[in-house]
Design a protein around this motif. Structure first.
Motif, short mmCIF file in Angstrom:
data_model
loop_
_atom_site.label_atom_id
_atom_site.label_comp_id
_atom_site.label_asym_id
_atom_site.label_seq_id
_atom_site.Cartn_x
_atom_site.Cartn_y
_atom_site.Cartn_z
N ASN A 186 -35.91 -13.90 -8.89
CA ASN A 186 -36.65 -14.75 -9.83
C ASN A 186 -36.90 -16.15 -9.24
O ASN A 186 -36.52 -17.17 -9.82
CB ASN A 186 -35.91 -14.84 -11.16
CG ASN A 186 -36.78 -15.40 -12.27
OD1 ASN A 186 -38.01 -15.31 -12.20
ND2 ASN A 186 -36.16 -16.00 -13.27
N LYS A 188 -39.71 -18.76 -8.53
CA LYS A 188 -41.06 -19.02 -9.01
C LYS A 188 -41.68 -20.21 -8.30
O LYS A 188 -41.06 -21.28 -8.21
CB LYS A 188 -41.04 -19.28 -10.52
CG LYS A 188 -40.63 -18.06 -11.34
CD LYS A 188 -40.68 -18.35 -12.83
CE LYS A 188 -40.32 -17.11 -13.65
NZ LYS A 188 -40.36 -17.37 -15.12
N ASN A 190 -44.95 -22.67 -8.45
CA ASN A 190 -45.99 -23.08 -9.38
C ASN A 190 -46.66 -24.35 -8.86
O ASN A 190 -46.03 -25.40 -8.75
CB ASN A 190 -45.36 -23.34 -10.76
CG ASN A 190 -46.39 -23.64 -11.84
OD1 ASN A 190 -47.53 -23.98 -11.55
ND2 ASN A 190 -45.97 -23.53 -13.09
N THR A 212 -42.56 -15.13 -7.19
CA THR A 212 -43.70 -15.07 -8.10
C THR A 212 -44.49 -16.36 -7.96
O THR A 212 -43.92 -17.45 -7.98
CB THR A 212 -43.24 -14.92 -9.57
OG1 THR A 212 -42.45 -13.74 -9.70
CG2 THR A 212 -44.44 -14.83 -10.49
#
Length: 221
Positions: A186, A188, A190, A212
């Motif tokens: 997990n 991330k 951004n 991600t």
């Protein structure tokens, strides 16, 4: 180390300036160990090692408005040396500028360690000529040759990088080197915008990392 907070609670460390030559070894600026509920804010740190280092037993750590350089960046770790159990959680770094540092924001754990580093967020960080702007090294060892792969590792999970921008002094702007047996989970990304400084192209490397991407992420994963 210049400042060390060891087994403390409810700390505010504000408006501090720490300076040491970039050639000075092991001169961490602000070191946090086994400490809970600490706010580090409005600080200028330049040393020969980590500007801020956060190690085992630390929880609820905030670092806001930090200027770092020279030095090794803002680091969580190292964790898990000599198969030790290490726990770090709830770390929030926001509004930081790093210039001419070896690393930007780093998580470093030793091979064979135990425990976890989780719930970590780096937001609104500017990198200026940083060699390793974003780096997770879950397979750290201090031998010159290759180290034997070990099954145990400090679990790294729930890490957010948001609005990280600037320049990388190396071809690898983002490097996620995680454990085969206990991968990074997990992670991330951004709104990342990192370009090369003195290098033509930059890239992302990742091994055993669950990544991600949200929004524009450069270099892409």
């Amino acid at each position: 180390m210049h400042l060390s907070f060891d087994h403390c609670e409810n700390v505010v460390a504000a408006n501090l300036t720490v300076r040491a030559p970039k050639e000075s070894p092991n001169t961490d600026g602000i070191h946090v160990t086994s400490t809970q509920n600490i706010k580090i804010q409005n600080c200028i740190v330049g040393t020969g090692d980590d500007c801020i280092s956060i190690v085992s037993g630390s929880k609820n750590v905030q670092a806001f408005n930090i200027e770092c350089g020279p030095g090794h960046g803002i680091s969580i770790g190292s964790l898990g040396k000599d198969h030790a159990k290490a726990n770090v959680s709830n770390v929030y770094v926001k509004h930081a500028t790093l210039h001419n540092t070896t690393n930007g924001v780093r998580i470093k754990t030793w091979q064979g360690g135990l425990g976890y580093a989780n719930n970590i967020k780096f937001e609104d960080v500017v990198m200026m000529n940083v060699t390793n702007p974003i780096i997770i090294n879950q397979n750290y060892c201090d031998k010159e040759g290759p180290c034997q792969e070990q099954k145990n590792a400090v679990q790294v999970e729930n890490v957010v990088y948001k609005n990280i921008r600037g320049t990388s002094a190396s071809e690898v702007a983002m490097d996620f080197n995680c454990s085969k047996s206990i991968p990074c989970e997990n992670i991330k990304l951004n709104s990342i915008h990192l370009i090369g400084q003195g290098v033509k192209d930059v890239k992302t490397l990742f091994v055993n990392a669950n990544l991600t991407a949200v929004g524009d992420v450069l270099p892409p994963i």
